[in-house]
Scaffold this motif. Structure first.
Motif, PDB file in Angstrom:
ATOM      1  N   LEU A   1     -10.214  -4.220  -4.534  1.00 24.27           N
ATOM      2  CA  LEU A   1      -9.586  -4.630  -5.809  1.00 24.27           C
ATOM      3  C   LEU A   1      -8.105  -4.958  -5.610  1.00 24.27           C
ATOM      4  O   LEU A   1      -7.608  -5.951  -6.141  1.00 24.27           O
ATOM      5  CB  LEU A   1      -9.762  -3.519  -6.849  1.00 24.27           C
ATOM      6  CG  LEU A   1     -11.234  -3.314  -7.297  1.00 24.27           C
ATOM      7  CD1 LEU A   1     -11.391  -2.034  -8.090  1.00 24.27           C
ATOM      8  CD2 LEU A   1     -11.740  -4.506  -8.098  1.00 24.27           C
ATOM      9  N   VAL A   2      -7.420  -4.168  -4.816  1.00 23.39           N
ATOM     10  CA  VAL A   2      -5.999  -4.458  -4.521  1.00 23.39           C
ATOM     11  C   VAL A   2      -5.907  -5.839  -3.870  1.00 23.39           C
ATOM     12  O   VAL A   2      -5.081  -6.674  -4.244  1.00 23.39           O
ATOM     13  CB  VAL A   2      -5.385  -3.378  -3.581  1.00 23.39           C
ATOM     14  CG1 VAL A   2      -3.997  -3.809  -3.094  1.00 23.39           C
ATOM     15  CG2 VAL A   2      -5.304  -2.036  -4.296  1.00 23.39           C
TER      16      VAL A   2
ATOM     17  N   ILE B   1       2.154  -7.911 -13.486  1.00 22.95           N
ATOM     18  CA  ILE B   1       1.160  -7.332 -12.567  1.00 22.95           C
ATOM     19  C   ILE B   1      -0.006  -6.760 -13.357  1.00 22.95           C
ATOM     20  O   ILE B   1      -1.174  -6.937 -12.996  1.00 22.95           O
ATOM     21  CB  ILE B   1       1.800  -6.243 -11.670  1.00 22.95           C
ATOM     22  CG1 ILE B   1       2.857  -6.897 -10.760  1.00 22.95           C
ATOM     23  CG2 ILE B   1       0.750  -5.536 -10.835  1.00 22.95           C
ATOM     24  CD1 ILE B   1       3.576  -5.943  -9.853  1.00 22.95           C
ATOM     25  N   GLU B   2       0.326  -6.118 -14.476  1.00 24.47           N
ATOM     26  CA  GLU B   2      -0.715  -5.513 -15.298  1.00 24.47           C
ATOM     27  C   GLU B   2      -1.722  -6.570 -15.749  1.00 24.47           C
ATOM     28  O   GLU B   2      -2.943  -6.335 -15.725  1.00 24.47           O
ATOM     29  CB  GLU B   2      -0.066  -4.832 -16.518  1.00 24.47           C
ATOM     30  CG  GLU B   2      -0.926  -3.714 -17.061  1.00 24.47           C
ATOM     31  CD  GLU B   2      -0.158  -2.834 -18.062  1.00 24.47           C
ATOM     32  OE1 GLU B   2       1.092  -2.857 -18.042  1.00 24.47           O
ATOM     33  OE2 GLU B   2      -0.826  -2.149 -18.848  1.00 24.47           O
TER      34      GLU B   2
ATOM     35  N   GLU C   1      -0.874   1.473  -7.726  1.00 29.79           N
ATOM     36  CA  GLU C   1      -0.633   2.476  -8.768  1.00 29.79           C
ATOM     37  C   GLU C   1      -1.285   2.108 -10.092  1.00 29.79           C
ATOM     38  O   GLU C   1      -1.971   2.905 -10.716  1.00 29.79           O
ATOM     39  CB  GLU C   1       0.876   2.588  -9.005  1.00 29.79           C
ATOM     40  CG  GLU C   1       1.484   3.857  -8.440  1.00 29.79           C
ATOM     41  CD  GLU C   1       2.995   3.780  -8.485  1.00 29.79           C
ATOM     42  OE1 GLU C   1       3.554   3.512  -9.564  1.00 29.79           O
ATOM     43  OE2 GLU C   1       3.612   3.938  -7.409  1.00 29.79           O
ATOM     44  N   LEU C   2      -1.074   0.832 -10.509  1.00 29.58           N
ATOM     45  CA  LEU C   2      -1.601   0.378 -11.789  1.00 29.58           C
ATOM     46  C   LEU C   2      -3.123   0.414 -11.826  1.00 29.58           C
ATOM     47  O   LEU C   2      -3.728   0.819 -12.806  1.00 29.58           O
ATOM     48  CB  LEU C   2      -1.104  -1.035 -12.093  1.00 29.58           C
ATOM     49  CG  LEU C   2       0.271  -1.086 -12.765  1.00 29.58           C
ATOM     50  CD1 LEU C   2       0.819  -2.496 -12.743  1.00 29.58           C
ATOM     51  CD2 LEU C   2       0.170  -0.570 -14.211  1.00 29.58           C
ATOM     52  N   LEU C   3      -3.735  -0.017 -10.710  1.00 31.02           N
ATOM     53  CA  LEU C   3      -5.194  -0.019 -10.632  1.00 31.02           C
ATOM     54  C   LEU C   3      -5.730   1.398 -10.811  1.00 31.02           C
ATOM     55  O   LEU C   3      -6.628   1.651 -11.610  1.00 31.02           O
ATOM     56  CB  LEU C   3      -5.642  -0.574  -9.274  1.00 31.02           C
ATOM     57  CG  LEU C   3      -5.985  -2.066  -9.233  1.00 31.02           C
ATOM     58  CD1 LEU C   3      -6.183  -2.509  -7.794  1.00 31.02           C
ATOM     59  CD2 LEU C   3      -7.247  -2.384 -10.038  1.00 31.02           C
ATOM     60  N   ARG C   4      -5.137   2.320 -10.063  1.00 31.99           N
ATOM     61  CA  ARG C   4      -5.606   3.704 -10.115  1.00 31.99           C
ATOM     62  C   ARG C   4      -5.451   4.289 -11.517  1.00 31.99           C
ATOM     63  O   ARG C   4      -6.322   4.995 -12.009  1.00 31.99           O
ATOM     64  CB  ARG C   4      -4.863   4.568  -9.100  1.00 31.99           C
ATOM     65  CG  ARG C   4      -5.327   4.312  -7.680  1.00 31.99           C
ATOM     66  CD  ARG C   4      -4.596   5.170  -6.672  1.00 31.99           C
ATOM     67  NE  ARG C   4      -4.948   4.763  -5.311  1.00 31.99           N
ATOM     68  CZ  ARG C   4      -6.047   5.195  -4.677  1.00 31.99           C
ATOM     69  NH1 ARG C   4      -6.879   6.049  -5.244  1.00 31.99           N
ATOM     70  NH2 ARG C   4      -6.308   4.763  -3.459  1.00 31.99           N
TER      71      ARG C   4
ATOM     72  N   PRO D   1       2.639  -4.583  -3.547  1.00 38.29           N
ATOM     73  CA  PRO D   1       1.368  -3.890  -3.309  1.00 38.29           C
ATOM     74  C   PRO D   1       1.336  -2.453  -3.823  1.00 38.29           C
ATOM     75  O   PRO D   1       0.306  -2.004  -4.337  1.00 38.29           O
ATOM     76  CB  PRO D   1       1.223  -3.907  -1.789  1.00 38.29           C
ATOM     77  CG  PRO D   1       2.234  -4.863  -1.279  1.00 38.29           C
ATOM     78  CD  PRO D   1       3.274  -5.031  -2.319  1.00 38.29           C
ATOM     79  N   ASN D   2       2.456  -1.738  -3.737  1.00 37.63           N
ATOM     80  CA  ASN D   2       2.476  -0.354  -4.237  1.00 37.63           C
ATOM     81  C   ASN D   2       2.239  -0.301  -5.736  1.00 37.63           C
ATOM     82  O   ASN D   2       1.507   0.549  -6.238  1.00 37.63           O
ATOM     83  CB  ASN D   2       3.817   0.309  -3.921  1.00 37.63           C
ATOM     84  CG  ASN D   2       3.926   0.600  -2.442  1.00 37.63           C
ATOM     85  OD1 ASN D   2       2.896   0.734  -1.752  1.00 37.63           O
ATOM     86  ND2 ASN D   2       5.150   0.652  -1.943  1.00 37.63           N
ATOM     87  N   MET D   3       2.883  -1.248  -6.452  1.00 41.54           N
ATOM     88  CA  MET D   3       2.715  -1.263  -7.904  1.00 41.54           C
ATOM     89  C   MET D   3       1.284  -1.623  -8.274  1.00 41.54           C
ATOM     90  O   MET D   3       0.706  -1.071  -9.208  1.00 41.54           O
ATOM     91  CB  MET D   3       3.711  -2.249  -8.538  1.00 41.54           C
ATOM     92  CG  MET D   3       5.142  -1.741  -8.462  1.00 41.54           C
ATOM     93  SD  MET D   3       6.327  -2.932  -9.109  1.00 41.54           S
ATOM     94  CE  MET D   3       5.891  -2.925 -10.852  1.00 41.54           C
ATOM     95  N   VAL D   4       0.698  -2.551  -7.537  1.00 41.98           N
ATOM     96  CA  VAL D   4      -0.692  -2.957  -7.799  1.00 41.98           C
ATOM     97  C   VAL D   4      -1.597  -1.745  -7.630  1.00 41.98           C
ATOM     98  O   VAL D   4      -2.429  -1.434  -8.483  1.00 41.98           O
ATOM     99  CB  VAL D   4      -1.122  -4.078  -6.821  1.00 41.98           C
ATOM    100  CG1 VAL D   4      -2.622  -4.351  -6.947  1.00 41.98           C
ATOM    101  CG2 VAL D   4      -0.329  -5.354  -7.069  1.00 41.98           C
TER     102      VAL D   4
END
Lengths: 94, 482
Positions: free
Chosen positions: B456-457, B427-428, B475-478, B470-473
């Motif tokens: 962006l998500v 995901i990263e 979190e990582l973006l933020r 979606p939650n991980m996306v």
């Protein structure tokens, strides 16, 4: 009560009968006579009599909901003048 | 839809086939389908010298339907002959009930914009169904001959006639839905509109608002789905209003709904005004219904939609809206019960039923009893969401595929490679790629535009073909844009 020619034609149509002019006249007279005879009943006092739904003193003639074998297709169609695909074939409807 | 200048008056005549084993006046099977003319006997073929004998269960079912629809049950009832020439009846008369039907003066209640409205039921009577005609040409009018299959002839019917209390096509639809629901709950009929076991004719007229005189009445035949009923009535009301506006005359007639063209058409028949010459059928004796008989049936009356709705609210904590939709169909309510027995999150189940399931069924005009997704399959899919194998978004794809193919959710996920991506590194990498490709949105977000993160998500989800968690996306973006 006289039955008019129009009445005869109406009843003939409902019964799918094709009548000649003579027959219309004859049946008109005969039907008038029959009605006149039935009209005799009007002379009776029926105030105290409830309409008769059936002439026999019977009620609730019922059967159980149990299937019994039907006849087969060949037997069912045996009297059909015309048939097709296991069905009765009938002339144009409308 | 309803022009404020006019008032619409609608009454419905509904025919429902009863779920008995045998026909109303003989012991032939009522089973749907079967080779033509194999569920027949001299009785239902109209041979001379054969007497009809009434099926007791037909009377039981008529009483039950009458009680469920708040009717008075007659103490004395009889059968009459209704005459007309048509090859769908071998005797040239239909055995029906004329002036002494088994049930009278009932009602049901419909929900219109949150308010209860009572629609009167004038009468319910018992009669025999007519047979099936197969026309040689494209339609009855263009056929030079027709074929008759007498299998359906003599199947027991109830005809349920409403009062002219219905004021719009929407109310007509709500009435038919409620009636179907009550009949299903009482189990007197399976009400499969696709198979013709519930059929509807409508009488409609339009008059200027406040008028005391009804407008010209038109009967529309064969409205055999909820959609057809509503659309045909909308069309007909529009046609009447147009004629009234333009001062054109309307004629009292029978019309038929053409589903393909979306219009009603006049049914041209050679027959003059109906003259059915009803008289008591001398082959059948009267039916006397004791009050003990009625009470025995009342005791066996099953849970009706309203009671079940209240139970669903109480037992499962469903909102009134959900409970009323789910209990509107007995089959749907049973489906729900079966799901909740396996998966106690009632509201989650309700959301899927009221959303995707009902939408898909309606789109395909399918009955829930024929649905390929069985309760255990839906529950299996919900568990896949819970254990994060698939996202809620992917679940929609899985649902669609289950609905079409009837495959199990786990198999669909495997076959289509729909397993959710929860690998941090994977995901990263996608997050990095999206950040690099969208400097403008990144800038926007950093300068305080909270909305930009949504975009962006979305881009990351798109890149992962919807499979990233979606939650991980998020979190990582933020984390990366801090």
């Amino acid at each position: 009560m006289a039955i008019s020619k129009k009445d005869v034609e109406h009843v003939a149509l409902l019964s799918r009968l094709d009548l000649t002019e003579e027959e219309k006249h004859l049946y008109g007279e005969q039907l008038s006579a029959i009605l006149a005879f039935m009209g005799k009943l009007q002379e009776l006092n029926t105030d105290e009599i409830s309409p008769t739904a059936h002439i026999l003193p019977l009620q609730n003639v019922l059967r159980k909901d149990m299937p019994r074998p039907s006849i087969d297709q060949g037997e069912a169609l045996q009297n059909a003048p015309l048939q097709e695909k296991g069905m009765f074939r009938v002339p144009r409807i409308v | 839809m309803t022009d404020s200048k006019y008032e619409v008056v609608i009454g419905l005549e509904v025919h429902t086939e009863l779920k008995t084993n045998t026909k109303i006046f003989c012991s032939c099977s009522t089973e749907f389908g079967g080779e033509p003319n194999t569920h027949v006997c001299p009785g239902c073929l109209g041979m001379p010298g054969v007497l009809p004998v009434l099926n007791k269960r037909v009377v039981d079912f008529a009483i039950m339907a009458g009680l469920a629809l708040n009717c008075q049950i007659a103490e004395f009832s009889k059968f009459d002959r209704k005459h007309y020439f048509y090859p769908d009846l071998p005797t040239s008369y239909q055995i029906s009930q004329f002036d002494q039907p088994i049930c009278k003066n009932g009602y049901l209640e419909i929900d219109i914009n949150g308010e209860q409205k009572r629609i009167g039921i004038n009468r319910i009577h018992m009669e025999e169904d007519a047979s099936k005609l197969v026309h040689g040409g494209a339609s009855i009018a263009t056929s030079s001959y027709s074929l008759v299959d007498y299998n359906r002839g003599g199947v027991p019917l109830l005809e349920i006639v409403s009062e002219p209390d219905i004021r719009s096509p929407e109310e007509a639809r709500a009435y038919l839905e409620k009636l179907k629901s009550i009949l299903e709950y009482t189990e007197v009929s399976d009400c499969k509109m696709q198979e013709g076991s519930l059929r509807c004719d409508a009488n409609v007229s339009v008059m200027p608002k406040g008028s005391k005189e009804f407008g010209t009445r038109v009967e529309i035949k064969n409205l055999n789905s909820f959609r057809a009923l509503k659309k045909a009535l909308e069309y007909e009301v529009m046609r009447h209003i147009q004629a009234l506006e333009e001062g054109e005359p309307l004629i009292q007639e029978t019309r038929t709904w053409d589903e393909n063209k979306g219009i009603t058409l006049s049914m041209r028949t050679k027959e003059e005004a109906h003259d059915y010459r009803y008289f008591p059928d001398p082959d059948l004796v009267p039916v006397i219904i004791s009050r003990e008989w009625v009470e025995e049936i009342r005791r066996n009356l099953p849970e009706l939609p309203q009671a079940r709705k209240e139970r669903f609210m109480r037992e499962y904590g469903l909102p009134a809206y959900d409970a009323s939709i789910i209990t509107s169909s007995k089959a749907l309510a049973e489906y729900f019960d079966a799901c909740v027995a396996l998966y106690p999150e009632a509201k989650t189940v309700s959301n899927w039923l009221m959303g995707d399931l009902i939408r898909s069924l309606n789109a395909e005009d399918q009955d829930i009893r024929d649905c390929r997704i069985r309760p255990e399959m839906l529950v299996e899919m919900l568990r896949l969401i819970d254990n994060k194998t698939i996202s809620g978004k992917i679940a929609k794809t899985v649902f669609e595929e289950m609905f079409q193919s009837g495959k199990k959710p786990a198999d669909i996920v495997k076959e289509k490679g729909l397993v959710q991506i929860t690998d941090q590194g994977e995901i990263e990498a996608m997050v990095d790629q999206v950040i690099e490709a969208n400097p403008k949105s990144v800038e926007d977000f950093k300068s305080g535009k909270e909305k930009a993160i949504g975009f962006l998500v979305g881009q990351v989800m798109k890149l992962s073909k919807g499979k990233a968690n979606p939650n991980m996306v998020n979190e990582l973006l933020r984390k990366k844009l801090k």
